[in-house]
Write a protein that holds these residues in place. Structure first.
Motif, PDB file in Angstrom:
ATOM      1  N   ALA A 194       1.100  -1.031  -0.225  1.00  0.00           N
ATOM      2  CA  ALA A 194       0.122   0.030   0.170  1.00  0.00           C
ATOM      3  C   ALA A 194       0.684   1.076   0.048  1.00  0.00           C
ATOM      4  N   GLY A 195       1.601   1.725   1.010  1.00  0.00           N
ATOM      5  CA  GLY A 195       2.478   2.659   0.526  1.00  0.00           C
ATOM      6  C   GLY A 195       3.298   2.303  -0.154  1.00  0.00           C
ATOM      7  N   LEU A 196       3.894   1.119  -0.998  1.00  0.00           N
ATOM      8  CA  LEU A 196       4.718   1.882  -2.419  1.00  0.00           C
ATOM      9  C   LEU A 196       3.772   1.830  -3.392  1.00  0.00           C
ATOM     10  N   ARG A 197       2.672   1.623  -3.581  1.00  0.00           N
ATOM     11  CA  ARG A 197       1.490   2.178  -4.538  1.00  0.00           C
ATOM     12  C   ARG A 197       1.450   3.652  -4.073  1.00  0.00           C
ATOM     13  N   VAL A 198       0.686   4.375  -3.463  1.00  0.00           N
ATOM     14  CA  VAL A 198       0.741   5.384  -3.188  1.00  0.00           C
ATOM     15  C   VAL A 198       2.167   6.381  -3.185  1.00  0.00           C
ATOM     16  N   VAL A 199       3.689   6.053  -2.857  1.00  0.00           N
ATOM     17  CA  VAL A 199       4.536   6.341  -2.336  1.00  0.00           C
ATOM     18  C   VAL A 199       4.876   6.896  -4.045  1.00  0.00           C
TER      19      VAL A 199
ATOM     20  N   ARG B 239       9.017  18.867 -21.406  1.00  0.00           N
ATOM     21  CA  ARG B 239       9.457  17.510 -21.092  1.00  0.00           C
ATOM     22  C   ARG B 239       9.006  16.042 -19.819  1.00  0.00           C
ATOM     23  N   THR B 240       7.846  15.961 -20.411  1.00  0.00           N
ATOM     24  CA  THR B 240       7.236  15.117 -19.292  1.00  0.00           C
ATOM     25  C   THR B 240       7.043  13.277 -20.119  1.00  0.00           C
TER      26      THR B 240
ATOM     27  N   GLY C  30       7.569  19.330 -11.867  1.00  0.00           N
ATOM     28  CA  GLY C  30       8.248  19.586 -11.709  1.00  0.00           C
ATOM     29  C   GLY C  30       8.965  19.824 -12.806  1.00  0.00           C
ATOM     30  N   LEU C  31       8.554  19.814 -13.831  1.00  0.00           N
ATOM     31  CA  LEU C  31       8.947  19.426 -15.469  1.00  0.00           C
ATOM     32  C   LEU C  31       7.927  20.280 -16.386  1.00  0.00           C
TER      33      LEU C  31
ATOM     34  N   ALA D 211       5.148  10.223  -5.971  1.00  0.00           N
ATOM     35  CA  ALA D 211       6.962  10.413  -6.564  1.00  0.00           C
ATOM     36  C   ALA D 211       6.701  10.923  -7.879  1.00  0.00           C
ATOM     37  N   GLY D 212       5.971  10.169  -8.801  1.00  0.00           N
ATOM     38  CA  GLY D 212       5.988  10.039 -10.277  1.00  0.00           C
ATOM     39  C   GLY D 212       5.329  11.765 -10.322  1.00  0.00           C
ATOM     40  N   VAL D 213       4.129  12.019  -9.742  1.00  0.00           N
ATOM     41  CA  VAL D 213       3.467  13.431 -10.637  1.00  0.00           C
ATOM     42  C   VAL D 213       4.676  14.394  -9.206  1.00  0.00           C
TER      43      VAL D 213
END
Length: 142
Positions: free
Chosen positions: A45-50, A66-67, A61-62, A54-56
């Motif tokens: 569950a944590g990995l999916r959310v993180v 450049r996405t 930031g780009l 993180a991806g978003v």
């Protein structure tokens, strides 16, 4: 509020690793299996959310043109960290386990070595994950 959510999500991954590392290798059929499954669920569950957060954040930031590069970087980071985890686990297992691992009938000593090796590998990866989470928290505050 977003920072708190990210810390909780990352902490969830580390907590799942700790549960699995400390309790996941009890006798088969015993409560250790249940705790190991609970650790896996917490980590998953944590990995999916993180991963999504993180991806978003990388894409945010780009510049808009450049996405695609950002998505490729996120995917590459996932692959590299998975490979590093497998390499670390395999190295620890190879160091601590004697004899052929594919033999169907292990001795009691080999079974103990395997459990110790996988627990050591799991806790090593947990420590590494916790260090990366702490580093990320410190870097995001500066």
């Amino acid at each position: 509020m977003e920072f708190v959510e990210e810390v909780v999500d990352a902490g969830s991954v580390v907590l799942g690793d700790l549960i699995w590392g400390f309790a996941g290798h009890q006798a088969p059929g015993g409560s250790g299996e249940d705790r190991g499954v609970a650790g896996d669920q917490e980590r998953g569950a944590g990995l999916r959310v993180v991963g999504v957060v993180a991806g978003v954040n990388v894409l945010r930031g780009l510049p808009k043109n450049r996405t695609t590069i950002g998505a490729a970087l996120t995917d590459t980071a996932t692959e590299v960290t998975s490979g590093a985890g497998i390499a670390i686990t395999g190295t620890i297992l190879a160091t601590m386990f004697t004899g052929p691992i594919t033999t169907p009938n292990w001795t009691t000593h080999q079974t103990t070595q395997f459990h110790q090796a996988t627990t050591t590998a799991g806790l090593t990866l947990t420590a590494l994950a916790a260090a990366l989470v702490a580093y990320g928290i410190v870097r995001s505050r500066n």
